[in-house]
Design a protein around this motif. Sequence first.
Motif, PDB file in Angstrom:
ATOM      1  N   GLY A  79       0.819  -1.211   0.000  1.00 18.59           N
ATOM      2  CA  GLY A  79       0.000   0.000   0.000  1.00 18.59           C
ATOM      3  C   GLY A  79       0.850   1.256   0.000  1.00 18.59           C
ATOM      4  O   GLY A  79       0.575   2.214  -0.731  1.00 18.59           O
ATOM      5  N   LEU A  80       1.884   1.265   0.792  1.00 13.55           N
ATOM      6  CA  LEU A  80       2.778   2.422   0.838  1.00 13.55           C
ATOM      7  C   LEU A  80       3.603   2.527  -0.441  1.00 13.55           C
ATOM      8  O   LEU A  80       3.896   3.628  -0.915  1.00 13.55           O
ATOM      9  N   LEU A  81       3.957   1.397  -1.012  1.00 13.93           N
ATOM     10  CA  LEU A  81       4.676   1.380  -2.282  1.00 13.93           C
ATOM     11  C   LEU A  81       3.796   1.970  -3.383  1.00 13.93           C
ATOM     12  O   LEU A  81       4.262   2.767  -4.203  1.00 13.93           O
ATOM     13  N   VAL A  82       2.521   1.599  -3.399  1.00 20.93           N
ATOM     14  CA  VAL A  82       1.567   2.138  -4.376  1.00 20.93           C
ATOM     15  C   VAL A  82       1.512   3.662  -4.266  1.00 20.93           C
ATOM     16  O   VAL A  82       1.389   4.360  -5.270  1.00 20.93           O
ATOM     17  N   GLU A  83       1.619   4.179  -3.057  1.00 24.86           N
ATOM     18  CA  GLU A  83       1.581   5.624  -2.843  1.00 24.86           C
ATOM     19  C   GLU A  83       2.904   6.306  -3.193  1.00 24.86           C
ATOM     20  O   GLU A  83       3.011   7.527  -3.104  1.00 24.86           O
TER      21      GLU A  83
END
Length: 139
Positions: A79-83
């Motif tokens: 999720g943080l990578l997607v952001e």
Amino acid sequence: MLLGARSPVLAAAHDCIGDGKVCSSFLWSVGAFHAPAGHVRVTVLVAPEEAPSGLAALALLSPVTELHGLTPRELEVLGLLVEGCSNREIARTLVVAPRTVAAHLEHVLEKLRVPTRTLAAVRAERDGLYVPSPSRRNA
């Protein structure tokens, strides 16, 4: 319960369909933050123009069918990578060491069978295979 008034799920769903996107999908932890009861898939569709006034989007909950062996923590990292977060930013957000983040990412790349973090993020967003960041969860 997940889609009630002031729901963090709905806040995350709203964030996901911004910037002209008409649909999005992501995972949400059920039971507590680290998903002791598993995950549910949230699919968000922008309402058509002819929809009743006040209806901006539809949020659908469905069972998760395939996680590719990803752990709840790896789904958070995704999720943080997607952001677009760096390893250091992910470590700071999750309150872990940067080396721990690197290890999680190695496992994610292996489990998703992709060579780079960029491809992992693209696949996670395309397939709705991530949990939105904690800042969205606490919105």
